[in-house]
Design an enzyme around this catalytic site. Sequence first.
Site, mmCIF file in Angstrom:
data_model
loop_
_atom_site.group_PDB
_atom_site.id
_atom_site.type_symbol
_atom_site.label_atom_id
_atom_site.label_comp_id
_atom_site.label_asym_id
_atom_site.label_seq_id
_atom_site.Cartn_x
_atom_site.Cartn_y
_atom_site.Cartn_z
ATOM 1 N N ASN A 2 0.804 -1.218 0.000
ATOM 2 C CA ASN A 2 0.000 0.000 0.000
ATOM 3 C C ASN A 2 0.840 1.273 0.000
ATOM 4 O OD1 ASN A 2 -2.451 1.741 0.710
ATOM 5 N ND2 ASN A 2 -1.198 1.989 2.554
ATOM 6 N N GLY A 45 3.117 4.365 -0.767
ATOM 7 C CA GLY A 45 3.366 5.092 -1.999
ATOM 8 C C GLY A 45 3.420 6.586 -1.756
ATOM 9 N N TYR A 76 3.117 10.624 -11.334
ATOM 10 C CA TYR A 76 2.264 9.747 -10.529
ATOM 11 C C TYR A 76 1.524 8.753 -11.414
ATOM 12 C CZ TYR A 76 -1.333 8.315 -7.190
ATOM 13 O OH TYR A 76 -2.167 7.588 -6.361
ATOM 14 N N ALA A 90 2.240 7.741 -14.479
ATOM 15 C CA ALA A 90 3.163 6.782 -15.086
ATOM 16 C C ALA A 90 3.563 5.693 -14.093
ATOM 17 C CB ALA A 90 4.406 7.502 -15.603
ATOM 18 N N LYS A 101 1.801 4.610 -11.521
ATOM 19 C CA LYS A 101 0.678 3.727 -11.239
ATOM 20 C C LYS A 101 0.305 2.873 -12.448
ATOM 21 C CE LYS A 101 0.158 4.801 -6.933
ATOM 22 N NZ LYS A 101 0.486 3.824 -5.868
#
Length: 268
Positions: free
Chosen positions: A89, A91, A154, A156, A158
């Site tokens: 989780n 990030g 962000y 890219a 994900k």
Amino acid sequence: MSNPIPLDDQVIWLTGASSGIGEALTDALAPRCRALFISARSEDKLKPLAARHDNVIIATADITDEESLYKVAKIIDEKYGHLDTVIANAGTCEYVDVTDFDAALFRRVLDTNVMGLVNTTAAALPLLRKSERGYLIGVGSSVSMLAMPRAQAYGASKAAVAHFLESMKADLTAMNIDVSLVSPGFVKTPLTDVNDFPMPMRISAEKAADAIIDGIEKRHWHIHFPKTFTRILWFIGQLPAFLRHRITASMSRTDEALKQRHAQESDS
């Protein structure tokens, strides 16, 4: 493939547990699982969480530091001999200003969101293979469904998370290990609290945790929410390119940023 292991029999490892979705997941999962290892960089932020639950074990780690993750894996192995589920989780999010383009921003975001997931997977995978039916879960984002303004780094990262997990699913099926991608919309967290743009259909971290757990219990490949929002993004993402680009360009604030920059230059 065998049936999923009931949550109350599972040993689970959750990264990014100290705030936001991770904190809400800790409170929601702990009463329902056998043991929950929670990781974040700060032990002090994890202590209040662990104090609320008898079966929560603090396992401090930085997902950009492989050695710290392997130390956690060793602790789990020594205590339980296996791991049933890992929820990657942790990030970060930073938005791009194309009027002041910063390559270092991309390195920070990609190192945390992509390599952090890779590092977590590398540490957890040997233990997941020891489970009766292991489970790898990665948290991506609904932004990967549609290329949005300011989301170059962000989004890219994900999109890479989504591709990585789908490829892992293809290879891990033969090992009896399930894989899920979580794609949240806007969720009220410390990260989104600093956003300076509208966040339609934003939900609480607690509602996000409930949606994730519901998907975990059913082992859905793609756990996305709130569904009205994610379906709208998906639909726009399927439009012809010229329509998509017109829509996303209308959301851009580059003109505003350029005007502010020109005003500052004129004043100097």
